[in-house]
Motif scaffolding. Structure first.
Motif, short mmCIF file in Angstrom:
data_model
loop_
_atom_site.label_atom_id
_atom_site.label_comp_id
_atom_site.label_asym_id
_atom_site.label_seq_id
_atom_site.Cartn_x
_atom_site.Cartn_y
_atom_site.Cartn_z
N ARG A 13 -31.99 -7.80 -32.59
CA ARG A 13 -33.42 -8.07 -32.65
C ARG A 13 -34.18 -7.02 -31.84
O ARG A 13 -33.83 -6.72 -30.70
CB ARG A 13 -33.71 -9.46 -32.11
CG ARG A 13 -35.16 -9.87 -32.23
CD ARG A 13 -35.36 -11.34 -31.92
NE ARG A 13 -34.96 -11.67 -30.56
CZ ARG A 13 -35.01 -12.90 -30.04
NH1 ARG A 13 -35.41 -13.91 -30.81
NH2 ARG A 13 -34.63 -13.12 -28.80
N GLN A 66 -37.66 -6.31 -30.06
CA GLN A 66 -38.70 -7.17 -29.52
C GLN A 66 -39.50 -6.43 -28.46
O GLN A 66 -39.02 -5.48 -27.84
CB GLN A 66 -38.10 -8.45 -28.93
CG GLN A 66 -37.04 -8.21 -27.88
CD GLN A 66 -36.26 -9.44 -27.52
OE1 GLN A 66 -36.33 -10.46 -28.20
NE2 GLN A 66 -35.48 -9.36 -26.45
N ARG A 68 -41.13 -6.91 -24.99
CA ARG A 68 -41.08 -7.82 -23.85
C ARG A 68 -42.37 -7.74 -23.06
O ARG A 68 -42.78 -6.66 -22.61
CB ARG A 68 -39.88 -7.51 -22.96
CG ARG A 68 -39.73 -8.46 -21.78
CD ARG A 68 -38.41 -8.29 -21.10
NE ARG A 68 -37.32 -8.74 -21.96
CZ ARG A 68 -36.95 -10.01 -22.09
NH1 ARG A 68 -37.59 -10.97 -21.44
NH2 ARG A 68 -35.94 -10.33 -22.88
N VAL A 121 -41.48 -12.79 -25.02
CA VAL A 121 -41.25 -11.63 -25.88
C VAL A 121 -41.90 -11.88 -27.23
O VAL A 121 -42.09 -13.03 -27.65
CB VAL A 121 -39.73 -11.35 -26.07
CG1 VAL A 121 -39.08 -10.92 -24.78
CG2 VAL A 121 -39.03 -12.56 -26.68
N ASN A 122 -42.25 -10.78 -27.92
CA ASN A 122 -42.78 -10.83 -29.27
C ASN A 122 -41.79 -10.13 -30.21
O ASN A 122 -41.42 -8.98 -29.95
CB ASN A 122 -44.14 -10.16 -29.36
CG ASN A 122 -45.22 -10.97 -28.68
OD1 ASN A 122 -45.10 -12.19 -28.53
ND2 ASN A 122 -46.29 -10.31 -28.23
N LEU A 123 -41.41 -10.82 -31.27
CA LEU A 123 -40.46 -10.25 -32.22
C LEU A 123 -41.12 -9.16 -33.03
O LEU A 123 -42.22 -9.35 -33.57
CB LEU A 123 -39.92 -11.35 -33.13
CG LEU A 123 -38.92 -10.91 -34.21
CD1 LEU A 123 -37.66 -10.35 -33.59
CD2 LEU A 123 -38.58 -12.08 -35.13
#
Length: 283
Positions: A86, A88, A90, A96-98
């Motif tokens: 993944r 992401q 941070r 965190v945002n994907l």
């Protein structure tokens, strides 16, 4: 130059795998992912790797949580065939945002499509198939004023239905949508024009009927005699008598009825013509 869709890229580096004595495993999967075009050289993983060259990337999970920015993390693994990585962004140690999801399957690296693209493609495919189905059904329907809409029967559609369907399937969805919008606009404009013509003809026929009715009533009123007036004496040949007045009144009534009937028939013929035009244009 337009960049290709990353979800259509497949990456595989057999030379790197053959150079590893233990092959691809959970300890070096991020190093193998680093050789792909999906890797970001400015990510936190690359920065920590430069700072600690002799440490394994997998052992840098705890330091990565204290940094902010783009990072790659292995979230699921089923060695030796499958790994899920993944990407992401941070924001903090616990937030965190994907950005994207990648998976390695049998040494091949893919980028997983987003949920939005999956649902959008499925909906577009469904609408396209429905459009083809409606067009195919429309071609197998015929209209007759006596029976209405019915399905075509006989051998005329058996040999050509497959060919028509194949021709429709070969068309581009954008062209089919453009054609459908054009047909709908043409139907609407034709409906408006026919409605205006219908109202105009109907108003003219009503005016004609009222004029003839008023004229016949005036003729009958003039020709009729009052009850107190004695009948005229046929003193001269040019003077009308009671029989002549009755015949004239009957003749006037008959002519008025004939004119009304002729106008009514004309009105019916115009209505039938407009109805036929509506059916012919598919309104």
């Amino acid at each position: 130059m337009v960049e290709p869709d990353p979800t259509t890229i497949i990456w595989r580096d057999l030379d790197w795998i053959l150079a590893q004595p233990d092959g691809l495993n959970s300890n070096n999967v991020l190093s193998y992912f680093e050789t792909s075009p999906f890797w970001d050289p400015q990510c936190n993983n690359a920065s920590l790797k430069m700072q600690t060259r002799f440490n394994d990337l997998k052992d840098l999970i705890m330091p990565l949580k204290k940094m902010k920015g783009i990072e790659f993390q292995v979230t699921s693994e089923k060695p030796p065939a499958l790994w899920v990585i993944r990407k992401q962004n941070r924001l903090s140690e616990w937030e965190v945002n994907l950005v994207a999801t990648y998976y390695i399957l049998n040494y091949n690296i893919f980028q997983a499509p987003s949920l939005y693209s999956i649902i959008g493609n499925r909906v577009l495919t469904s609408l396209y198939q429905l459009h083809i189905a409606f067009n195919t059904a429309y071609q197998q329907v015929e209209f007759h004023p006596a029976t209405g809409y019915t399905w075509k029967v006989g051998d005329s559609h058996t040999g050509t239905s497959s060919n028509k369907k194949s021709r429709i399937a070969q068309q581009d969805p954008a062209e089919l949508l453009k054609f459908r919008n054009g047909v709908e606009s043409a139907f609407k404009s034709t409906t408006i024009k026919l409605t205006q013509q219908w109202n105009q003809v109907f108003a003219q026929s009503q005016e004609k009927i009222q004029e003839l009715t008023a004229g016949n009533q005036n003729d009958i009123t003039i020709s009729e005699q009052t009850p107190n007036q004695p009948p005229a004496q046929p003193s001269s040949p040019n003077q009308p008598n009671a029989d002549n007045i009755t015949r004239r009144r009957k003749k006037s009534e008959d002519s008025g009825k004939k004119k009304k009937k002729r106008i009514y028939l004309q009105h019916i013929s115009v209505s039938t013509y407009l109805l036929g035009q509506c059916v012919a244009t598919g309104v």
